[in-house]
Design a protein around this motif. Structure first.
Motif, mmCIF file in Angstrom:
data_model
loop_
_atom_site.group_PDB
_atom_site.id
_atom_site.type_symbol
_atom_site.label_atom_id
_atom_site.label_comp_id
_atom_site.label_asym_id
_atom_site.label_seq_id
_atom_site.Cartn_x
_atom_site.Cartn_y
_atom_site.Cartn_z
ATOM 1 N N PRO A 1 0.051 -0.557 10.412
ATOM 2 C CA PRO A 1 1.524 -0.484 10.383
ATOM 3 C C PRO A 1 2.096 -0.854 9.017
ATOM 4 C CG PRO A 1 0.783 -1.553 12.387
ATOM 5 C CD PRO A 1 -0.421 -1.435 11.509
ATOM 6 N N TYR A 2 1.519 -1.873 8.369
ATOM 7 C CA TYR A 2 2.015 -2.267 7.055
ATOM 8 C C TYR A 2 1.896 -1.117 6.056
ATOM 9 C CZ TYR A 2 2.090 -4.319 2.423
ATOM 10 O OH TYR A 2 2.370 -4.568 1.101
ATOM 11 N N HIS A 3 0.731 -0.481 5.996
ATOM 12 C CA HIS A 3 0.530 0.618 5.053
ATOM 13 C C HIS A 3 1.456 1.795 5.366
ATOM 14 C CE1 HIS A 3 -2.778 -0.898 2.661
ATOM 15 N NE2 HIS A 3 -3.399 -1.297 3.748
ATOM 16 N N VAL A 4 1.671 2.068 6.647
ATOM 17 C CA VAL A 4 2.547 3.177 7.033
ATOM 18 C C VAL A 4 3.965 2.940 6.514
ATOM 19 C CG1 VAL A 4 3.669 4.321 8.985
ATOM 20 C CG2 VAL A 4 1.201 3.868 9.045
ATOM 21 N N PHE A 5 4.492 1.731 6.709
ATOM 22 C CA PHE A 5 5.851 1.442 6.258
ATOM 23 C C PHE A 5 5.953 1.390 4.740
ATOM 24 C CE2 PHE A 5 6.480 -0.044 10.664
ATOM 25 C CZ PHE A 5 7.693 0.568 10.928
ATOM 26 N N ILE A 6 4.906 0.939 4.077
ATOM 27 C CA ILE A 6 4.920 0.926 2.614
ATOM 28 C C ILE A 6 4.990 2.349 2.072
ATOM 29 C CG2 ILE A 6 3.475 0.504 0.581
ATOM 30 C CD1 ILE A 6 4.975 -1.930 1.512
ATOM 31 N N LEU A 7 4.235 3.264 2.686
ATOM 32 C CA LEU A 7 4.253 4.654 2.241
ATOM 33 C C LEU A 7 5.583 5.342 2.577
ATOM 34 C CD1 LEU A 7 0.629 5.785 3.204
ATOM 35 C CD2 LEU A 7 1.494 5.127 0.951
ATOM 36 N N LEU A 8 6.252 4.887 3.637
ATOM 37 C CA LEU A 8 7.543 5.469 4.016
ATOM 38 C C LEU A 8 8.707 4.846 3.257
ATOM 39 C CD1 LEU A 8 7.192 5.659 7.914
ATOM 40 C CD2 LEU A 8 7.135 7.576 6.295
ATOM 41 N N GLU A 9 8.425 3.789 2.533
ATOM 42 C CA GLU A 9 9.493 3.020 1.902
ATOM 43 C C GLU A 9 10.331 3.844 0.918
ATOM 44 O OE1 GLU A 9 9.965 -1.250 -0.451
ATOM 45 O OE2 GLU A 9 7.990 -0.404 -0.043
ATOM 46 N N ARG A 10 9.698 4.796 0.250
ATOM 47 C CA ARG A 10 10.410 5.597 -0.739
ATOM 48 C C ARG A 10 11.087 6.825 -0.128
ATOM 49 N NH1 ARG A 10 11.192 3.204 -5.524
ATOM 50 N NH2 ARG A 10 11.078 5.208 -6.601
ATOM 51 N N ASP A 11 10.928 7.004 1.170
ATOM 52 C CA ASP A 11 11.541 8.155 1.833
ATOM 53 C C ASP A 11 13.010 7.847 2.126
ATOM 54 O OD1 ASP A 11 12.306 10.272 3.378
ATOM 55 O OD2 ASP A 11 10.565 10.219 4.709
ATOM 56 N N PRO A 12 13.941 8.555 1.486
ATOM 57 C CA PRO A 12 15.368 8.253 1.668
ATOM 58 C C PRO A 12 15.888 8.589 3.062
ATOM 59 C CG PRO A 12 15.100 10.267 0.379
ATOM 60 C CD PRO A 12 13.723 9.687 0.558
ATOM 61 N N THR A 13 15.115 9.355 3.828
ATOM 62 C CA THR A 13 15.585 9.749 5.163
ATOM 63 C C THR A 13 15.342 8.666 6.211
ATOM 64 O OG1 THR A 13 13.483 10.818 5.734
ATOM 65 C CG2 THR A 13 15.141 12.168 4.602
ATOM 66 N N VAL A 14 14.499 7.679 5.880
ATOM 67 C CA VAL A 14 14.195 6.614 6.830
ATOM 68 C C VAL A 14 15.316 5.586 6.818
ATOM 69 C CG1 VAL A 14 12.559 4.806 7.479
ATOM 70 C CG2 VAL A 14 11.724 6.950 6.477
ATOM 71 N N ASP A 15 15.802 5.230 8.000
ATOM 72 C CA ASP A 15 16.878 4.247 8.118
ATOM 73 C C ASP A 15 16.464 2.921 7.489
ATOM 74 O OD1 ASP A 15 19.520 3.442 9.591
ATOM 75 O OD2 ASP A 15 18.070 1.876 10.104
ATOM 76 N N ARG A 16 17.359 2.354 6.664
ATOM 77 C CA ARG A 16 17.011 1.148 5.925
ATOM 78 C C ARG A 16 16.797 -0.061 6.831
ATOM 79 N NH1 ARG A 16 16.208 -0.090 1.019
ATOM 80 N NH2 ARG A 16 16.646 -2.130 0.143
ATOM 81 N N THR A 17 17.543 -0.151 7.911
ATOM 82 C CA THR A 17 17.365 -1.258 8.855
ATOM 83 C C THR A 17 16.004 -1.164 9.540
ATOM 84 O OG1 THR A 17 19.751 -1.373 9.255
ATOM 85 C CG2 THR A 17 18.303 -2.415 10.877
ATOM 86 N N VAL A 18 15.628 0.057 9.927
ATOM 87 C CA VAL A 18 14.311 0.280 10.533
ATOM 88 C C VAL A 18 13.210 -0.093 9.547
ATOM 89 C CG1 VAL A 18 12.735 2.011 11.464
ATOM 90 C CG2 VAL A 18 15.154 2.070 12.082
ATOM 91 N N MET A 19 13.404 0.306 8.289
ATOM 92 C CA MET A 19 12.413 -0.011 7.264
ATOM 93 C C MET A 19 12.288 -1.516 7.062
ATOM 94 S SD MET A 19 10.172 1.030 5.161
ATOM 95 C CE MET A 19 10.520 2.776 5.268
ATOM 96 N N LYS A 20 13.407 -2.187 7.012
ATOM 97 C CA LYS A 20 13.409 -3.638 6.810
ATOM 98 C C LYS A 20 12.645 -4.348 7.922
ATOM 99 C CE LYS A 20 16.476 -7.622 7.139
ATOM 100 N NZ LYS A 20 17.877 -8.082 7.317
ATOM 101 N N HIS A 21 13.017 -4.078 9.173
ATOM 102 C CA HIS A 21 12.368 -4.750 10.300
ATOM 103 C C HIS A 21 10.909 -4.302 10.448
ATOM 104 C CE1 HIS A 21 16.154 -6.432 11.075
ATOM 105 N NE2 HIS A 21 16.676 -5.460 11.829
ATOM 106 N N GLY A 22 10.652 -3.031 10.154
ATOM 107 C CA GLY A 22 9.272 -2.552 10.230
ATOM 108 C C GLY A 22 8.357 -3.261 9.251
#
Length: 367
Positions: free
Chosen positions: A278-299
């Motif tokens: 899960p950590y690696h998945v969210f790190i790779l998604l971190e630069r995706d502007p389409t991902v909700d920032r709140t979801v990214m933060k909690h993820g």
């Protein structure tokens, strides 16, 4: 906003602030700080999510320090030094170190303000990545060691030495430290109004954020697991074949399954995979502007907590996955951990004896 500043911090936690104006000049920031001269007040204890993170990370710290401390004591002082104890002792030391420094992150969660300075900001992140890389590298080396012991038992019996294993452990730590250097380079302490943050600042080197994220994913996850899968595929095929041959010859009517000594190692590998994916998945998604920032933060917050939980789970696996698990109520805690750590040595010896028995059988046929 400066897109090269990683506000959702790798292996750390960001605060719920609006960072859109963070790239403003130092002068304007100082002016804002004067206007908000009142001391920063944490809101963590009024938020259920933050309290949950505090509880989870506190449990990781307590269980990790106690559990790995016991494993270090047993594997380092109470057991005979073998190749297998060398592997597990190194794993326990790595997990112990990351748990020991974890209170700084716990304090950061509670205070929502980094008060420990630049050195500890860099050091805590560096140690965490050293733990990640050293753990997976050691799991790879253990898998290769098991594979060699099963496929070439006679050679392994004569050439597997504690000295060689110790050298491999040193190399694993060196490579882990080298791959963790970006944490020392890019980790920084930034002041935002009345709050101090420990974060990753990639603004000095263009595209460094993406390169580091993918290199950690490739070298700390994908490649190691590919090697582990290859090793275990070879081990499984060889042991099942040996088991079939021995069963046909009625040699192991009452013996335990030859795959049983591998269950601790299998549990360690699966646990690492589940905790770190899960950590690696969210790190790779971190630069995706389409991902909700709140979801990214909690993820990232819970993904980081799950990744760190791996450091306190290994001692639990040694206890409950070791040999004589069914007799756990009659055995002491120490003996169960010794049994779990000693399974690898039994695997090597059993493979050697199995090969010897097979060779004897072929010789008697010729006679």
């Amino acid at each position: 906003m400066d897109t090269d500043v990683d506000y959702i911090m790798d292996l750390d936690y960001n605060l719920d602030y609006n960072y859109e104006n963070y790239s403003a000049s130092t002068e304007s920031t100082e002016t804002a700080a004067e206007e908000h001269s009142s001391r920063h007040q944490s809101t963590c204890f009024s938020e259920k999510l933050c309290i949950s993170l505090l509880v989870i990370n506190s449990l990781i710290f307590v269980l990790g320090v106690l559990g790995n401390g016991v494993v270090i004591w047993i594997a380092g002082l109470k057991m005979k030094k073998t190749v297998n104890t060398t592997w597990y002792l190194s794993l326990a030391v790595s997990d112990f170190l990351v748990c020991v420094i974890h209170p700084f992150n716990i304090a950061f969660i509670g205070m929502q303000d980094w008060v420990f300075g630049l050195f500890l900001c860099k050091t805590t992140s560096f140690v965490m990545f050293v733990n990640m890389f050293s753990s997976i590298f050691l799991l790879v080396f253990i898998s290769v060691d098991r594979c060699v012991a099963v496929v070439f038992p006679v050679w392994a019996q004569n050439h597997r030495t504690v000295k060689t294993a110790s050298l491999v452990v040193v190399l694993a730590w060196i490579f882990s430290a080298v791959l963790s250097v970006p944490a020392l380079i890019f980790r920084d302490v930034k002041r935002h109004i009345t709050t101090t943050m420990c974060l990753n600042d990639y603004s000095s080197l263009h595209n460094s954020h993406v390169a580091i994220a993918y290199s950690r994913f490739v070298f700390g996850f994908v490649v190691p697991f590919a090697l582990i899968i290859v090793c275990y595929s070879v081990i499984g095929a060889r042991l099942m074949r040996s088991s079939s041959l021995l069963t046909q010859g009625r040699k192991v009517a009452r013996s335990r399954s030859p795959l049983k000594p591998l269950k601790v190692m299998t549990a360690l590998i699966v646990t690492f995979f589940v905790c770190w994916l899960p950590y690696h998945v969210f790190i790779l998604l971190e630069r995706d502007p389409t991902v909700d920032r709140t979801v990214m933060k909690h993820g990232l917050q819970f993904g980081t907590a799950l990744a760190l939980a791996n450091s306190c789970l290994n001692p639990v696996l040694y206890v409950f996955m070791g040999q004589d698990f069914r007799k756990k109520f009659r055995n002491t805690l120490l003996s169960r951990i010794e049994n779990a750590i000693g399974d690898g040595e039994r695997l090597s010896r059993s493979s050697y004896l199995s090969r010897s028995t097979s060779m004897d059988g072929r010789a008697s046929t010729h006679i």
